[in-house]
Motif scaffolding. Structure first.
Motif, PDB file in Angstrom:
ATOM      1  N   GLU A 164     -17.195   0.518 -54.338  1.00 56.99           N
ATOM      2  CA  GLU A 164     -18.178  -0.578 -54.458  1.00 56.99           C
ATOM      3  C   GLU A 164     -19.588  -0.019 -54.412  1.00 56.99           C
ATOM      4  O   GLU A 164     -20.460  -0.397 -55.189  1.00 56.99           O
ATOM      5  N   LEU A 192     -11.164  -6.668 -49.571  1.00 52.95           N
ATOM      6  CA  LEU A 192     -11.705  -7.253 -50.805  1.00 52.95           C
ATOM      7  C   LEU A 192     -10.748  -8.351 -51.264  1.00 52.95           C
ATOM      8  O   LEU A 192      -9.540  -8.290 -50.967  1.00 52.95           O
ATOM      9  N   VAL A 248     -12.612  -2.707 -58.707  1.00 49.90           N
ATOM     10  CA  VAL A 248     -11.973  -1.912 -57.644  1.00 49.90           C
ATOM     11  C   VAL A 248     -10.581  -2.482 -57.374  1.00 49.90           C
ATOM     12  O   VAL A 248      -9.579  -1.745 -57.335  1.00 49.90           O
ATOM     13  N   HIS A 255     -12.121   1.682 -50.521  1.00 50.14           N
ATOM     14  CA  HIS A 255     -12.515   0.673 -51.521  1.00 50.14           C
ATOM     15  C   HIS A 255     -14.026   0.421 -51.463  1.00 50.14           C
ATOM     16  O   HIS A 255     -14.647   0.138 -52.481  1.00 50.14           O
ATOM     17  N   HIS A 256     -14.621   0.564 -50.240  1.00 48.45           N
ATOM     18  CA  HIS A 256     -16.079   0.373 -50.117  1.00 48.45           C
ATOM     19  C   HIS A 256     -16.840   1.501 -50.821  1.00 48.45           C
ATOM     20  O   HIS A 256     -17.940   1.292 -51.311  1.00 48.45           O
ATOM     21  N   PRO A 261     -21.303  -3.356 -48.037  1.00 48.30           N
ATOM     22  CA  PRO A 261     -21.850  -3.636 -49.361  1.00 48.30           C
ATOM     23  C   PRO A 261     -22.564  -4.999 -49.373  1.00 48.30           C
ATOM     24  O   PRO A 261     -22.028  -5.969 -48.838  1.00 48.30           O
ATOM     25  N   SER A 271     -17.664  -3.087 -59.802  1.00 48.74           N
ATOM     26  CA  SER A 271     -17.651  -4.476 -59.330  1.00 48.74           C
ATOM     27  C   SER A 271     -16.390  -4.687 -58.496  1.00 48.74           C
ATOM     28  O   SER A 271     -15.421  -3.926 -58.614  1.00 48.74           O
ATOM     29  N   GLU A 272     -16.415  -5.735 -57.655  1.00 50.87           N
ATOM     30  CA  GLU A 272     -15.261  -5.975 -56.765  1.00 50.87           C
ATOM     31  C   GLU A 272     -13.941  -6.122 -57.552  1.00 50.87           C
ATOM     32  O   GLU A 272     -12.962  -5.436 -57.227  1.00 50.87           O
ATOM     33  N   THR A 315     -22.959  -7.163 -51.560  1.00 53.01           N
ATOM     34  CA  THR A 315     -22.239  -8.231 -52.264  1.00 53.01           C
ATOM     35  C   THR A 315     -21.384  -9.059 -51.301  1.00 53.01           C
ATOM     36  O   THR A 315     -21.062 -10.202 -51.592  1.00 53.01           O
ATOM     37  N   HIS A 316     -21.044  -8.483 -50.147  1.00 56.55           N
ATOM     38  CA  HIS A 316     -20.169  -9.194 -49.207  1.00 56.55           C
ATOM     39  C   HIS A 316     -20.906 -10.300 -48.445  1.00 56.55           C
ATOM     40  O   HIS A 316     -20.277 -11.165 -47.867  1.00 56.55           O
TER      41      HIS A 316
END
Ligand code: 57M
Length: 353
Positions: free
Chosen positions: A322, A189, A331, A318-319, A56, A327-328, A58-59
């Motif tokens: 996402e 996360l 989750v 969890h990915h 993702p 949003s993180e 965002t990471h």
């Protein structure tokens, strides 16, 4: 240690009092050591945890976050256990052995990844071999000291007890190694792994108290294993150190636990379930770890069979969420909620049998 020195104080004989003290001691140790540890690891790692490009987007903003924060958890958990636990108790030493040996495997892996550019860390086969080796040693000793050593019990069915004999070691190694790797997969996360770890630790502490108490064990039809009550202190210390780690791992995380944290804590939880003979109940309590692992198994199998097609957008699961746009924190908090529900279900099985 305090029990050996101040054993004449009757208050210290209570597992509940020492557990309470162990939790707060571990929390304070972790909280106070945290800033120094973060500064130290950030300086040494110069660039922190490598972030994979396939993932993702965002990471990517997490670049530079130091890893190996598991050291903080290990120091505070082990330190507090040694202070408040009964050092003559073999069960406590067996879990500490798993914590330290798995911590070493994870620590070497992390160190290679952060110190050498493009390093993939310790080869998977070596990691797996060492995990199995240490689990065999620990479970071999465990069988020797547990009255119902090689038996397995099932939740819901009080008469379903099977003696696996020497094959129990294979089962126990699967539980310890599986739990270690499942927590590792979940740790992707901010705050995602440590909260379910604490929930499982509290629940297993409760289980250890019951199995270590003859009357409660008899009343609930669960195995009675004298001495496991002392594991409550270790579970409390693990919960306290987990809380202090969460302080710094809360989003946006200032530190990740690394494999030194995830492999060791996961292995320790698995070992506690083996010692208390509640391996299947643990699989329910730690359902979120099982769920994450199954998602990877399904995805990888399907990917290989179809030569490149995917069931989920990305795993561990969890990915997937996402990628769906959650949003993180959404989750993470929803996975915490599911963890609480799994934990309640797991504990309910103690009475429903
Ligand atoms: C390690 N590590 C995190 C951090 C943490 C077989 C395959 C599914 C394996 C799996 C894997 O390697 N999992 C284990 C997961 C990494 O975190 C570091 O690792 C430690 C735990 N071991 O303590 O030091 C990244 O996770 C994020 N993170 C946070 N906050 C935290 O508190 O944000 C971690 C802790 C960090 C950070 O971004 O860099 C990880 O995810 O790499 N592989 C995967 O998980 C990869 N999945 C994948 O390739 N799936 C494929 C299938 C076909 C195999 C697919 O579904 O298509 C994913 N990993 C990443 N991105 N980073 C893919 C997406």
């Amino acid at each position: 240690m305090f029990l050996e020195i101040f054993g004449h104080l009757s208050l210290l004989k209570y597992i509940t009092v020492r557990s309470f003290m162990a939790l707060y001691t571990a929390f304070l140790m972790g909280l106070l050591l945290g800033p120094y540890m973060i500064r130290f690891l950030a300086q040494k790692q110069n660039g922190g945890q490598p972030i994979r490009l396939y993932g993702p987007d965002t990471h990517l903003s997490k670049k530079g976050t130091p890893t190996m924060g598991g050291i903080l958890i290990l120091i505070s958990c082990i330190g507090s256990t040694l202070l408040w636990g009964d050092l003559h108790n073999v069960f406590v030493w067996l879990v500490l052995f798993v914590l330290v040996s798995y911590g070493l495997i994870g620590g070497i892996d992390d160190y290679l990844k952060v110190s050498q550019r493009n390093s993939k860390g310790l080869p998977g086969k070596i990691k797996f071999f060492l995990q199995c080796l240490f689990a065999v040693i620990a479970t071999f000793i465990a069988i020797h000291y547990t009255p119902t050593g090689s038996e397995i019990n099932f939740p819901f069915f009080k008469t379903w007890i099977f003696d696996l004999g020497i094959f129990y070691i294979i089962f126990a190694v699967f539980v310890v190694v599986g739990s270690s790797n499942a927590v590792n997969l979940t740790d992707g996360l901010d705050g995602l792994a440590i909260v379910p770890v604490m929930i499982a630790s509290v629940c297993l502490g409760f289980v250890a108290y019951l199995t270590g108490h003859i009357s409660f064990a008899k009343y609930l039809y669960i195995p009675s294993i004298p001495g496991t009550g002392e594991l409550v202190i270790l579970c409390a210390a693990l919960t306290g150190s987990g809380l202090s780690f969460l302080w710094y791992n809360a989003p946006p995380a200032r530190i990740f636990m690394g494999d030194i944290g995830s492999l060791s804590i996961g292995g320790a939880l698995g070992m506690i379930s083996v010692l208390t003979k509640h391996e299947f109940v643990f699989a329910i309590i730690g359902g979120i770890f099982v769920f994450e692992t199954i998602s990877v198994v399904i995805q990888v199998t399907y990917f290989k069979l179809t030569k490149g097609k995917r069931i989920f957008l990305m795993t561990p699961i969890h990915h997937h969420f996402e990628k769906k746009g959650w949003s993180e924190p959404t989750v993470v908090i929803r996975f915490w909620i599911i963890s609480v529900l799994f934990a309640i279900l797991g504990l309910a099985t103690l009475k429903l049998r």
